[in-house]
Motif scaffolding. Structure first.
Motif, PDB file in Angstrom:
ATOM      1  N   GLU A   3       0.915  -1.281   0.016  1.00  0.00           N
ATOM      2  CA  GLU A   3      -0.109  -0.126  -0.015  1.00  0.00           C
ATOM      3  C   GLU A   3       0.788   1.473   0.074  1.00  0.00           C
ATOM      4  O   GLU A   3       0.497   2.360   0.768  1.00  0.00           O
ATOM      5  CB  GLU A   3      -0.909   0.116   1.134  1.00  0.00           C
ATOM      6  N   HIS A   4       1.826   1.298  -1.115  1.00  0.00           N
ATOM      7  CA  HIS A   4       2.590   2.576  -0.898  1.00  0.00           C
ATOM      8  C   HIS A   4       2.529   3.223  -2.424  1.00  0.00           C
ATOM      9  O   HIS A   4       2.753   2.434  -3.241  1.00  0.00           O
ATOM     10  CB  HIS A   4       4.180   2.024  -0.448  1.00  0.00           C
ATOM     11  N   LEU A  22       3.044  12.752  -4.443  1.00  0.00           N
ATOM     12  CA  LEU A  22       3.832  11.765  -4.136  1.00  0.00           C
ATOM     13  C   LEU A  22       4.710  12.284  -3.224  1.00  0.00           C
ATOM     14  O   LEU A  22       5.472  13.050  -3.638  1.00  0.00           O
ATOM     15  CB  LEU A  22       4.665  11.082  -5.383  1.00  0.00           C
ATOM     16  N   GLU A  23       4.906  11.598  -2.024  1.00  0.00           N
ATOM     17  CA  GLU A  23       6.071  12.112  -1.089  1.00  0.00           C
ATOM     18  C   GLU A  23       6.916  10.924  -0.693  1.00  0.00           C
ATOM     19  O   GLU A  23       6.832  10.089   0.228  1.00  0.00           O
ATOM     20  CB  GLU A  23       5.371  12.552   0.274  1.00  0.00           C
ATOM     21  N   ALA A  24       8.135  11.001  -1.393  1.00  0.00           N
ATOM     22  CA  ALA A  24       9.123  10.027  -1.257  1.00  0.00           C
ATOM     23  C   ALA A  24      10.026  10.099  -0.087  1.00  0.00           C
ATOM     24  O   ALA A  24      10.128  11.161   0.282  1.00  0.00           O
ATOM     25  CB  ALA A  24      10.199  10.039  -2.421  1.00  0.00           C
ATOM     26  N   GLY A  25      10.206   8.952   0.630  1.00  0.00           N
ATOM     27  CA  GLY A  25      10.993   9.103   1.897  1.00  0.00           C
ATOM     28  C   GLY A  25      10.209   9.465   3.090  1.00  0.00           C
ATOM     29  O   GLY A  25      10.737   9.721   4.231  1.00  0.00           O
ATOM     30  N   GLY A  31       4.190   6.848   6.236  1.00  0.00           N
ATOM     31  CA  GLY A  31       2.759   6.540   5.799  1.00  0.00           C
ATOM     32  C   GLY A  31       2.887   5.984   4.252  1.00  0.00           C
ATOM     33  O   GLY A  31       3.798   5.207   4.074  1.00  0.00           O
ATOM     34  N   ASN A  32       1.693   6.314   3.637  1.00  0.00           N
ATOM     35  CA  ASN A  32       1.652   5.531   2.352  1.00  0.00           C
ATOM     36  C   ASN A  32       2.212   6.270   0.969  1.00  0.00           C
ATOM     37  O   ASN A  32       2.130   5.815  -0.001  1.00  0.00           O
ATOM     38  CB  ASN A  32       0.031   5.258   2.148  1.00  0.00           C
ATOM     39  N   GLY A  33       3.060   7.377   1.444  1.00  0.00           N
ATOM     40  CA  GLY A  33       3.612   8.054   0.089  1.00  0.00           C
ATOM     41  C   GLY A  33       2.801   8.877  -0.676  1.00  0.00           C
ATOM     42  O   GLY A  33       3.128   9.599  -1.548  1.00  0.00           O
TER      43      GLY A  33
END
Length: 245
Positions: free
Chosen positions: A20-21, A76-79, A82-84
């Motif tokens: 779920e990412h 999208l939040e790399a790093g 949570g689920n990104g």
């Protein structure tokens, strides 16, 4: 990689899991994805909703804008933990992951049409047999995650039907117009979102009588206003882009 959709079942896929990412690597890097009237209420709080024409059918379809250039998803939040995903609501077409609605068989002798079933793409990179969220419980029942996916797929399935009728009705009344959106970033870069359509606020406000009543009764009037109100989120999109510069 070519898709390999099969009917999901709790015997062959008892140990199937989903990561779920959300990430570019997992195929979530689209700048615009389809959206549906059945989720407009949630979408319009965070994302712009525009219309575009399906090149194959020439019919209108709604899209939500996630980025300003090709293959750019600003949510999208790399790093991050949570689920990104950097928004409160994940658009249904993204949230569905490797699952789609499908139908088996044809209309039977009693005139009953096949019921929608869940299919899974076994070649999807989000699937695993060892890690991630399980689809089924230990003794075969649906996991909470699979129940969530079922709801997401219903949103898409019902929304496709509602959307076709809604956009056709709006188009017949001359309420859809082309739009180009120009964006200037703080570093001087410029972007143009072109090839899209939106609702004409002026014509919508002038609507009256039977046409207005029919749109309202069908629920399309609210959808039109939700699309218009969503355009304020373009500023939020630009702010996200500027924050990366």
């Amino acid at each position: 990689m070519q898709n390999n959709y099969v009917l999901l079942n709790n015997i062959e896929h008892a140990d199937l899991r989903v990561q779920e990412h959300y990430s570019v690597e997992n195929g979530d890097g689209a700048a615009a994805v389809m959206t549906f009237p059945t989720e407009f209420e949630n979408i319009q709080r965070e994302y712009p909703i525009l219309l575009r024409k399906n090149s194959a059918t020439d019919e209108f379809q709604a899209v939500t804008i996630l980025g300003l250039q090709k293959d750019e998803n600003l949510f999208l939040e790399a790093g991050q933990e949570g689920n990104g995903w950097g928004g409160d609501y994940v658009p249904a077409i993204v949230a569905r992951g490797p699952f789609i609605i499908g139908f088996q068989g044809t209309e039977d002798d009693r005139g009953e049409t096949p019921q929608p079933m869940i299919y899974v793409d076994l070649n999807n990179r989000k699937l695993s047999r060892n890690e991630g969220t399980p689809l089924f419980l230990e003794f075969g029942g649906n996991s909470p995650y699979l129940e969530y996916i079922s709801g997401v797929l219903r949103t898409i399935h019902q929304g496709e039907r509602v959307g076709r009728a809604m956009y056709s009705a709006l188009d017949e009344l001359g309420l859809i117009e082309p739009v180009s959106i120009n964006v200037d970033l703080k570093n001087g870069d410029k972007y143009e979102l072109s090839g899209y359509y939106t609702i004409s606020e002026e014509r919508l406000n002038m609507l009256e009588g039977d046409a207005l009543h029919a749109l309202n009764r069908a629920g399309y009037l609210r959808g039109a206003f939700l699309m218009l109100s969503s355009l304020g989120n373009i500023e939020k999109l630009v702010a996200r882009k500027n924050a990366l510069l």
